[in-house]
Design an enzyme around this catalytic site. Structure first.
Site, mmCIF file in Angstrom:
data_model
loop_
_atom_site.group_PDB
_atom_site.id
_atom_site.type_symbol
_atom_site.label_atom_id
_atom_site.label_comp_id
_atom_site.label_asym_id
_atom_site.label_seq_id
_atom_site.Cartn_x
_atom_site.Cartn_y
_atom_site.Cartn_z
ATOM 1 N N SER A 135 0.788 -1.238 0.000
ATOM 2 C CA SER A 135 0.000 0.000 0.000
ATOM 3 C C SER A 135 0.814 1.280 0.000
ATOM 4 O O SER A 135 0.234 2.364 -0.131
ATOM 5 C CB SER A 135 -0.966 0.005 1.185
ATOM 6 N N THR A 136 2.117 1.199 0.129
ATOM 7 C CA THR A 136 2.916 2.399 -0.124
ATOM 8 C C THR A 136 2.669 2.884 -1.551
ATOM 9 O O THR A 136 2.826 4.070 -1.853
ATOM 10 C CB THR A 136 4.404 2.123 0.149
#
Length: 377
Positions: free
Chosen positions: A67-68
């Site tokens: 999710s970065t």
């Protein structure tokens, strides 16, 4: 453990903290990078990219950062808004008419950016292979009714956010989010970050090591919305080893890069729209990331959050030194923090996963060492 790369002498403590992650926190392969005023001041890597073969983690090793990736998706939307092509206050349906179905006519783009649209997962059964079918997934989300009244509460859109924002981007530009990101942001900056990885780059990808049994994302909470996000379809780190996963565009979860490429791109936020001497956005445009949207107990993550436009803000679960900070982390431990007051960005990427969606002490210890180096005196 041999630590590769360089550190500005002001931040020598970061090298020690990075080494400690391998000695005491069990890191296997990892990278850390920090920028100050848009220039790289720390760039470190060490360990092995593949624990089974012992293949070393090289300067150009990349890894799935889960999710970065959302911070890259957010920057792409912020770029379109900066150009006047996207208005976050307008209904999503103005750009994507089919989205108005099932009571969503008033849902605006800012609610997609701030995880408050009520579409944190899928109501219909979805397989892992469906995630590779953009039209099917976006069609399901357009037809779906929200799980809660949009705009009234935050609830982490773990997989769905990238499709939602990405489809708005596609409707505006005619190109996929991965394409817009690559041509308008990554390529001009020379940043080795990919949303949709070409097969030619597979040899450089580090192999993710899943979290210990019982510590995966599906084990985080007994909340029904958490289960829907984590098990429909199941979030399986072993899937990241496949060509199908790497080559698809899943703008909330399958970005590939390293700490250097994450930091170079995200330093646009910390440094007023400029990185490596190249201006991509206006300073006002990137500062919109800090525009408060919603706060409260996240219905999916089960923790206090404050969301801006595509980023977490100070005052939620993650302690940050000032209100001009924004961040996001990836499943397993990757993390990026932008401190606009100090004009600095920190990024961490690794292959040994912990059972976290918002970073852990490996990344935090590095960030603390950086802030100590930035302190006057």
């Amino acid at each position: 453990m041999q630590i590769h790369g360089h550190v500005d002498p002001r931040y020598d403590a970061v090298r020690s903290a990075f080494a400690a992650n391998f000695a005491g926190a069990g890191d296997v392969g990892a990278s850390f990078c920090a920028t100050k005023d848009g220039e790289i001041v720390v760039d470190l890597w060490a360990g092995v990219a593949d624990a089974e073969t012992g293949k070393p983690w090289e300067r150009d090793t990349i890894v799935n950062v889960y999710s970065t990736t959302k911070t890259m998706c957010a920057l792409t939307a912020l770029l379109l808004a900066d150009r006047g092509e996207l208005d976050f206050s307008r209904p999503v349906a103005d750009y994507w008419p089919e989205f108005a179905a099932n009571g969503k006519a008033a849902v605006n783009v800012a609610q997609l950016m701030s995880h408050s649209a009520g579409l944190s997962g899928f109501k219909e059964r979805v397989t892992k292979d469906d995630l590779y079918d953009w039209d099917k997934v976006t069609g399901l989300l357009a037809a779906q009714a929200p799980f809660w009244e949009p705009g009234t509460a935050p609830g982490y859109h773990g997989i769905t956010q990238g499709y939602l924002v990405g489809e708005v981007v596609r409707r505006i530009t005619g190109a996929t989010l991965g394409t817009v990101f690559r041509t308008e942001i990554a390529a001009p900056l020379g940043a080795d970050f990919h949303v949709g990885l070409p097969a030619s780059e597979d040899d450089r990808v580090a192999v993710l090591i899943p979290p210990p049994a019982g510590q995966g994302i599906a084990d985080m909470s007994d909340r029904p919305l958490t289960a829907k996000m984590a098990t429909n379809p199941a979030v399986n780190p072993l899937e990241t080893r496949t060509r199908a996963w790497r080559g698809a565009e899943i703008p909330a979860a399958n970005g590939h890069g390293n700490a250097r490429s994450v930091a170079v791109v995200q330093s646009l936020v910390a440094n007023g729209g400029v990185s490596n001497g190249t201006r991509i956005l206006s300073e006002a445009g990137v500062r919109r990331a800090l525009e408060f949207q919603i706060e409260g107990d996240d219905r999916v993550l089960g923790m206090p959050v404050r969301y801006g436009l595509g980023f977490g803000l100070a005052g939620g679960q993650l302690p940050l030194p000032n209100a001009d900070c924004c961040y996001w982390g990836g499943y397993g431990g990757s993390l990026v923090i932008n401190d606009l007051q100090a004009r600095t960005t920190f990024a961490y990427a690794m292959n040994k996963m912990a059972g976290t969606t918002t970073g852990d002490m490996r990344a935090f210890s590095l960030a603390i060492a950086m802030w100590q180096g930035l302190a006057p005196g």
